[in-house]
Motif scaffolding. Structure first.
Motif, PDB file in Angstrom:
ATOM      1  N   SER A 141       0.622  -1.126   0.019  1.00 49.56           N
ATOM      2  CA  SER A 141       0.004   0.132   0.088  1.00 49.56           C
ATOM      3  C   SER A 141       0.710   1.238   0.057  1.00 49.56           C
ATOM      4  O   SER A 141       0.350   2.310  -0.121  1.00 49.56           O
ATOM      5  CB  SER A 141      -0.834   0.059   1.092  1.00 49.56           C
ATOM      6  N   ASP A 142       2.287   1.056  -0.045  1.00 50.39           N
ATOM      7  CA  ASP A 142       2.938   2.249   0.072  1.00 50.39           C
ATOM      8  C   ASP A 142       3.281   2.408  -1.347  1.00 50.39           C
ATOM      9  O   ASP A 142       4.359   3.138  -1.635  1.00 50.39           O
ATOM     10  CB  ASP A 142       4.351   1.926   1.200  1.00 50.39           C
ATOM     11  N   ASN A 143       3.109   1.642  -2.479  1.00 49.62           N
ATOM     12  CA  ASN A 143       3.201   2.012  -3.560  1.00 49.62           C
ATOM     13  C   ASN A 143       4.656   1.161  -4.107  1.00 49.62           C
ATOM     14  O   ASN A 143       5.211   1.667  -5.011  1.00 49.62           O
ATOM     15  CB  ASN A 143       3.228   3.350  -4.202  1.00 49.62           C
ATOM     16  N   THR A 144       4.912   0.218  -3.440  1.00 51.67           N
ATOM     17  CA  THR A 144       6.034  -0.583  -3.635  1.00 51.67           C
ATOM     18  C   THR A 144       5.665  -2.022  -3.913  1.00 51.67           C
ATOM     19  O   THR A 144       4.566  -2.486  -3.609  1.00 51.67           O
ATOM     20  CB  THR A 144       7.143  -0.755  -2.591  1.00 51.67           C
ATOM     21  N   TYR A 145       6.675  -2.667  -4.586  1.00 56.85           N
ATOM     22  CA  TYR A 145       6.217  -4.223  -4.922  1.00 56.85           C
ATOM     23  C   TYR A 145       7.593  -4.921  -4.803  1.00 56.85           C
ATOM     24  O   TYR A 145       8.561  -4.631  -4.763  1.00 56.85           O
ATOM     25  CB  TYR A 145       6.088  -4.346  -6.303  1.00 56.85           C
TER      26      TYR A 145
ATOM     27  N   GLY B  26      11.022  -2.777  -6.034  1.00 62.13           N
ATOM     28  CA  GLY B  26      10.978  -1.316  -6.423  1.00 62.13           C
ATOM     29  C   GLY B  26       9.751  -0.430  -6.149  1.00 62.13           C
ATOM     30  O   GLY B  26       8.758  -1.025  -5.435  1.00 62.13           O
ATOM     31  N   LYS B  27       9.788   0.744  -6.704  1.00 59.88           N
ATOM     32  CA  LYS B  27       8.768   1.401  -6.744  1.00 59.88           C
ATOM     33  C   LYS B  27       7.622   1.518  -7.998  1.00 59.88           C
ATOM     34  O   LYS B  27       8.345   1.420  -8.804  1.00 59.88           O
ATOM     35  CB  LYS B  27       9.081   3.023  -6.356  1.00 59.88           C
TER      36      LYS B  27
ATOM     37  N   ASN C 117      -2.440   6.335  -4.730  1.00 56.86           N
ATOM     38  CA  ASN C 117      -3.178   5.135  -4.734  1.00 56.86           C
ATOM     39  C   ASN C 117      -2.840   4.313  -6.085  1.00 56.86           C
ATOM     40  O   ASN C 117      -3.812   3.502  -6.567  1.00 56.86           O
ATOM     41  CB  ASN C 117      -4.591   5.275  -4.502  1.00 56.86           C
ATOM     42  N   LEU C 118      -1.691   4.450  -6.438  1.00 52.09           N
ATOM     43  CA  LEU C 118      -1.337   3.651  -7.722  1.00 52.09           C
ATOM     44  C   LEU C 118      -1.568   1.934  -7.589  1.00 52.09           C
ATOM     45  O   LEU C 118      -1.957   1.246  -8.501  1.00 52.09           O
ATOM     46  CB  LEU C 118       0.315   3.794  -8.068  1.00 52.09           C
ATOM     47  N   TYR C 119      -1.189   1.523  -6.363  1.00 53.12           N
ATOM     48  CA  TYR C 119      -1.426   0.147  -6.036  1.00 53.12           C
ATOM     49  C   TYR C 119      -2.680  -0.258  -5.873  1.00 53.12           C
ATOM     50  O   TYR C 119      -3.178  -1.390  -5.889  1.00 53.12           O
ATOM     51  CB  TYR C 119      -0.703  -0.046  -4.652  1.00 53.12           C
ATOM     52  N   LEU C 120      -3.770   0.523  -5.868  1.00 51.99           N
ATOM     53  CA  LEU C 120      -5.470   0.198  -5.181  1.00 51.99           C
ATOM     54  C   LEU C 120      -5.833  -0.238  -6.444  1.00 51.99           C
ATOM     55  O   LEU C 120      -6.235   0.201  -7.477  1.00 51.99           O
ATOM     56  CB  LEU C 120      -5.785   1.620  -4.973  1.00 51.99           C
ATOM     57  N   PHE C 121      -6.727  -1.439  -5.977  1.00 51.82           N
ATOM     58  CA  PHE C 121      -7.888  -2.083  -6.910  1.00 51.82           C
ATOM     59  C   PHE C 121      -9.030  -2.015  -6.016  1.00 51.82           C
ATOM     60  O   PHE C 121      -8.916  -2.984  -4.798  1.00 51.82           O
ATOM     61  CB  PHE C 121      -7.305  -3.224  -7.426  1.00 51.82           C
ATOM     62  N   LYS C 122     -10.171  -1.543  -6.319  1.00 46.55           N
ATOM     63  CA  LYS C 122     -11.436  -1.457  -5.449  1.00 46.55           C
ATOM     64  C   LYS C 122     -12.354  -2.825  -5.626  1.00 46.55           C
ATOM     65  O   LYS C 122     -13.069  -2.907  -4.752  1.00 46.55           O
ATOM     66  CB  LYS C 122     -12.093  -0.223  -5.484  1.00 46.55           C
TER      67      LYS C 122
END
Length: 408
Positions: free
Chosen positions: A177-181, A193-194, A303-308
């Motif tokens: 959720s901090d936009n890392t993977y 990375g980011k 919220n790049l990581y976010l899928f609702k």
């Protein structure tokens, strides 16, 4: 030591209580057909079957969904309760076994929005995430990590190599959720990375200043000609000269053949094009770096990581040579939960799988060796032996002598 053990147990209990596994599939029996829906969007889609393959570590635990028809598209999916990964870690994990020594085909999963029409699933169906290995020929052996953002499918800009052997491998995608993977293969990190840096989610934060220009007097040549270096007076020599050893042919007729000229040969005294010696340039300022400014078109998105609305997982892929086995699928919000699931499934059978494969390979090698020896023996038996030839020659030698005796 006891305190440490108790702490670890409490941590494991905390994770199990406060984490959620949204989807788990181990393909242990034919009941998977009640959970997975094959697409009917095309009449010639390939068939999946339940199989542990030709070699395995455990006959039941290694059962998985196997592609069974060559040169086919495949499309099958399963739904789960809709959820959002807002403020959470999202983990997608599964195993892939290319038992057939795949030459060209996909081995990835796709995670779709809730409500996706599973009966009409095709390669054009919108998805949120695509993850897993893809192989085609010797050049393309990569792990796809694709996110859909504002209607566009964004491919990772890094090259992640996938496994290309015949064994089962564990693929894990961790989206934070901090936009890392992080991407893992067989529980080992292979990339991280980011999101903002490794995908083109947005325009760059900083851009070259369009108003900045390199100064006209900027010197970026590190070396220069030595003005004191002079070309030697005897430097200039022709590259080719007439062959001094060539002689005019005796039958050469100048009126018919024209004026005779000796052929040219390389000049041993030729030194090439003269160039002045290079020295450090005292005016050198280094490479000019274009100044950057904040990009006015950049929009920060936390919220790049976010899928609702995650709600369906599926295998939508093409394979030239079938035989891939998919298994041990889990979608969770806990890295630890996924790790434990991987250890209880793939982790407990991978060594036995390799042992069985090695045994089969050795048996096959021995069979081929025995067949080779048998074939060589059969071919040798068909050829007349040297001993037989000697006997025939001896008989031929004796025969004339017998006639001589009768004549006497």
């Amino acid at each position: 030591m006891i305190r440490l053990t108790n702490s670890l147990l409490l941590l494991a209990l905390f994770v199990s209580v406060y984490s959620t596994d949204y989807f788990v599939e181990k393909f242990e029996d034919e009941s998977y057909k009640n959970r997975w829906i094959k697409s009917t969007a095309k009449s010639d889609l390939g068939e999946f079957k339940l199989s542990h393959g030709k070699f395995y570590g455990d006959a039941k635990k290694d059962l998985g969904l196997q592609t069974s028809q060559d040169a086919r598209f495949y499309a099958i999916s399963a739904s789960f309760d809709k959820f959002s990964n807002e403020g959470k870690t999202l983990v997608i994990q599964f195993t892939v076994k290319h038992e057939q020594q795949i030459d060209c085909g996909g081995g990835y999963v796709k995670v779709y929005p809730a409500g996706t029409d599973q009966k009409e699933l095709t390669g054009d169906s919108p998805y949120h995430i695509m993850f897993g290995p893809d192989i085609c020929g010797h050049d393309k052996k990569k792990v796809h990590v694709i996110f859909t953002y504002k209607g566009k499918n964004l491919l990772i800009k890094k090259d992640i190599k996938c496994k290309d052997d015949q064994f089962t491998h564990l693929y894990t995608l961790i989206l934070n959720s901090d936009n890392t993977y992080e991407v893992r293969i067989d529980n080992e990190k292979v990339e991280s990375g980011k999101l903002e840096e490794d995908w083109d989610f947005t325009v760059p934060r900083r851009i070259p200043d369009p108003n900045a220009k390199k100064p006209s007097d900027w010197v970026d040549e590190q070396k220069m000609d030595d003005v004191n270096d002079k070309k030697p007076e005897d430097w200039d020599k022709p590259e080719h000269i007439p062959d001094p050893d060539a002689k005019k042919p005796e039958d050469w007729d100048d009126e018919i053949d024209g004026a005779w000229e000796p052929p040219s040969v390389d000049n041993p005294e030729y030194k090439g094009v003269w160039k002045a010696r290079q020295i450090d340039n005292p005016a050198y300022k280094g490479p000019w770096v274009h100044p950057e400014i904040d990009n006015p078109d950049y929009e920060d998105d936390p919220n790049l990581y976010l899928f609702k609305d995650l709600g369906v997982i599926g295998f939508d892929l093409w394979q030239v040579k079938s035989g891939t086995i998919f298994d041990n699928v889990i979608i969770s919000d806990s890295v630890q939960s996924a790790e434990e699931f991987g250890k209880e499934t793939w982790g407990k059978t991978k060594d036995a799988e390799k042992k069985m494969k090695d045994s089969l390979d050795e048996a096959e090698r021995k069979t081929m060796e025995d067949q080779r020896k048998k074939q060589e023996a059969e071919e040798a038996a068909k050829k007349p032996s040297t001993h037989d030839d000697d006997d025939t020659d001896a008989e031929d030698t004796k025969q004339p002598h017998g006639h001589d005796e009768e004549d006497l």
